[in-house]
Design a protein around this motif. Structure first.
Motif, mmCIF file in Angstrom:
data_model
loop_
_atom_site.group_PDB
_atom_site.id
_atom_site.type_symbol
_atom_site.label_atom_id
_atom_site.label_comp_id
_atom_site.label_asym_id
_atom_site.label_seq_id
_atom_site.Cartn_x
_atom_site.Cartn_y
_atom_site.Cartn_z
ATOM 1 N N VAL A 26 0.880 -1.166 0.000
ATOM 2 C CA VAL A 26 0.000 0.000 0.000
ATOM 3 C C VAL A 26 0.919 1.218 0.000
ATOM 4 N N ARG A 27 0.791 2.076 -1.032
ATOM 5 C CA ARG A 27 1.669 3.248 -1.168
ATOM 6 C C ARG A 27 0.853 4.526 -1.007
ATOM 7 N N THR A 28 1.430 5.492 -0.310
ATOM 8 C CA THR A 28 0.809 6.803 -0.191
ATOM 9 C C THR A 28 1.895 7.865 -0.117
ATOM 10 N N SER A 29 1.505 9.117 -0.184
ATOM 11 C CA SER A 29 2.460 10.223 -0.106
ATOM 12 C C SER A 29 2.956 10.385 1.330
ATOM 13 N N MET A 30 4.084 11.016 1.491
ATOM 14 C CA MET A 30 4.613 11.263 2.835
ATOM 15 C C MET A 30 3.736 12.236 3.608
ATOM 16 N N VAL A 31 2.998 13.094 2.915
ATOM 17 C CA VAL A 31 2.078 14.009 3.599
ATOM 18 C C VAL A 31 1.038 13.191 4.373
ATOM 19 N N HIS A 78 -5.658 8.730 -3.176
ATOM 20 C CA HIS A 78 -4.546 9.029 -2.280
ATOM 21 C C HIS A 78 -3.679 7.819 -1.942
ATOM 22 N N VAL A 79 -4.140 6.642 -2.317
ATOM 23 C CA VAL A 79 -3.455 5.400 -1.967
ATOM 24 C C VAL A 79 -3.387 4.500 -3.193
ATOM 25 N N ALA A 80 -2.222 3.918 -3.448
ATOM 26 C CA ALA A 80 -2.068 2.947 -4.536
ATOM 27 C C ALA A 80 -1.918 1.562 -3.921
ATOM 28 N N LEU A 81 -2.633 0.599 -4.473
ATOM 29 C CA LEU A 81 -2.562 -0.784 -4.016
ATOM 30 C C LEU A 81 -1.723 -1.573 -5.009
ATOM 31 N N LEU A 82 -0.710 -2.230 -4.515
ATOM 32 C CA LEU A 82 0.183 -3.005 -5.367
ATOM 33 C C LEU A 82 0.076 -4.461 -4.943
ATOM 34 N N GLY A 83 -0.510 -5.256 -5.801
ATOM 35 C CA GLY A 83 -0.703 -6.665 -5.479
ATOM 36 C C GLY A 83 -0.909 -7.462 -6.752
ATOM 37 N N PRO A 84 -1.585 -8.580 -6.627
ATOM 38 C CA PRO A 84 -1.816 -9.397 -7.817
ATOM 39 C C PRO A 84 -2.739 -8.681 -8.789
ATOM 40 N N GLY A 85 -2.615 -9.006 -10.029
ATOM 41 C CA GLY A 85 -3.454 -8.387 -11.046
ATOM 42 C C GLY A 85 -2.700 -8.321 -12.350
ATOM 43 N N PRO A 86 -3.233 -7.559 -13.301
ATOM 44 C CA PRO A 86 -2.546 -7.449 -14.584
ATOM 45 C C PRO A 86 -1.209 -6.732 -14.409
ATOM 46 N N GLY A 87 -0.161 -7.360 -14.851
ATOM 47 C CA GLY A 87 1.175 -6.787 -14.689
ATOM 48 C C GLY A 87 1.677 -7.001 -13.270
ATOM 49 N N THR A 88 2.962 -7.088 -13.129
ATOM 50 C CA THR A 88 3.563 -7.276 -11.816
ATOM 51 C C THR A 88 4.126 -5.954 -11.329
ATOM 52 N N HIS A 89 3.832 -5.614 -10.085
ATOM 53 C CA HIS A 89 4.390 -4.420 -9.464
ATOM 54 C C HIS A 89 5.564 -4.840 -8.591
ATOM 55 N N PRO A 120 -4.283 -5.152 7.328
ATOM 56 C CA PRO A 120 -4.888 -4.332 6.271
ATOM 57 C C PRO A 120 -6.155 -3.588 6.670
ATOM 58 N N HIS A 121 -7.059 -4.202 7.427
ATOM 59 C CA HIS A 121 -8.297 -3.508 7.808
ATOM 60 C C HIS A 121 -7.975 -2.296 8.684
ATOM 61 N N TYR A 122 -7.090 -2.499 9.629
ATOM 62 C CA TYR A 122 -6.715 -1.417 10.529
ATOM 63 C C TYR A 122 -5.964 -0.323 9.771
ATOM 64 N N LEU A 123 -5.025 -0.708 8.918
ATOM 65 C CA LEU A 123 -4.264 0.258 8.124
ATOM 66 C C LEU A 123 -5.203 1.088 7.250
ATOM 67 N N GLY A 124 -6.195 0.444 6.626
ATOM 68 C CA GLY A 124 -7.149 1.173 5.787
ATOM 69 C C GLY A 124 -7.908 2.230 6.570
ATOM 70 N N ALA A 125 -8.345 1.900 7.778
ATOM 71 C CA ALA A 125 -9.075 2.859 8.612
ATOM 72 C C ALA A 125 -8.168 4.022 9.018
ATOM 73 N N ILE A 126 -6.930 3.719 9.385
ATOM 74 C CA ILE A 126 -5.984 4.770 9.786
ATOM 75 C C ILE A 126 -5.663 5.677 8.596
ATOM 76 N N LEU A 127 -5.460 5.093 7.422
ATOM 77 C CA LEU A 127 -5.150 5.918 6.247
ATOM 78 C C LEU A 127 -6.328 6.819 5.876
ATOM 79 N N ALA A 128 -7.556 6.349 6.056
ATOM 80 C CA ALA A 128 -8.723 7.202 5.786
ATOM 81 C C ALA A 128 -8.691 8.428 6.701
ATOM 82 N N SER A 129 -8.396 8.231 7.973
ATOM 83 C CA SER A 129 -8.293 9.359 8.910
ATOM 84 C C SER A 129 -7.124 10.268 8.540
ATOM 85 N N ALA A 130 -5.994 9.674 8.186
ATOM 86 C CA ALA A 130 -4.811 10.461 7.827
ATOM 87 C C ALA A 130 -5.065 11.311 6.584
ATOM 88 N N ILE A 131 -5.782 10.772 5.615
ATOM 89 C CA ILE A 131 -6.108 11.532 4.404
ATOM 90 C C ILE A 131 -6.981 12.726 4.754
#
Length: 192
Positions: A26-31, A78-89, A120-131
């Motif tokens: 899970v990628r996001t900006s330093m802000v 505000h968040v990029a998800l890098l996981g399985p899917g088309p193309g490898t990240h 992941p569930h906890y990180l998602g909730a924290i990132l929503a607040s941080a955004i």
């Protein structure tokens, strides 16, 4: 070995590893990350990868988990998800020994839990607040009340029915397109 027990390589160089195999990223900006660190350091206490060159932070989560957390959809701008899917990240993963810059390094909270993978569930909730802290309350739409996914901007699902023709039309809730479709199906419609 638990899915949360992954550790990075101990070599001195940065390893370029594929997301979606042992972990997703899970990628996001330093802000946004700085706000998230304030909250995560108190509770989650997991490591994050900091890339000063691109001003981005990465959290690693157990493989296959980014697709099962509904709130990720809302964070998409505000968040990029890098996981399985088309193309490898690929993600640059610093050595387990690299805890400071310059360059790519692990950011460890003062009372670090010893985990390199976040929940992941906890990180998602924290990132929503941080955004919201970083970009204001309008940065995220309200989640769908049914599935917590991204609501439709065009359709609305009725929040309730009317008991009679004199009663005002009930307020409407924005809903995820899939939930909106389900609430509008003939079997779910209320006759007034």
């Amino acid at each position: 070995m638990s899915e949360m027990d992954w550790v990075p390589p101990s070599c001195e160089a940065v390893a370029l590893l594929p997301a979606g195999r042992r972990w997703d990223a899970v990628r996001t900006s330093m802000v946004v990350a700085r706000r998230a660190f304030e909250m995560l350091d108190v509770s989650e206490r997991c490591a994050a990868i900091v890339d000063p060159l691109t001003a981005a932070a990465y959290w690693l989560v157990p493989a296959g988990q980014v697709s099962v957390v509904p709130q990720w959809e809302r964070l998409g701008r505000h968040v990029a998800l890098l996981g399985p899917g088309p193309g490898t990240h690929y993600v640059g993963v610093p050595s387990a020994l690299r805890h400071a810059g310059p360059g790519l390094h692990w950011r460890l909270p003062r009372d670090w839990s010893g985990r390199y993978l976040a929940q992941p569930h906890y990180l998602g909730a924290i990132l929503a607040s941080a955004i919201r802290f970083a970009h204001g309350t309008a940065a995220l739409s309200s989640p769908c009340p049914v599935c917590v996914g991204e609501p439709s901007r065009t359709g609305e699902a009725p929040a309730g029915g009317r008991s009679g023709p004199a009663e005002p039309v009930p307020c409407c809730l924005e809903a995820n397109p899939a939930c909106d479709h389900a609430t509008r199906s003939p079997a779910n419609r209320r006759r007034t």
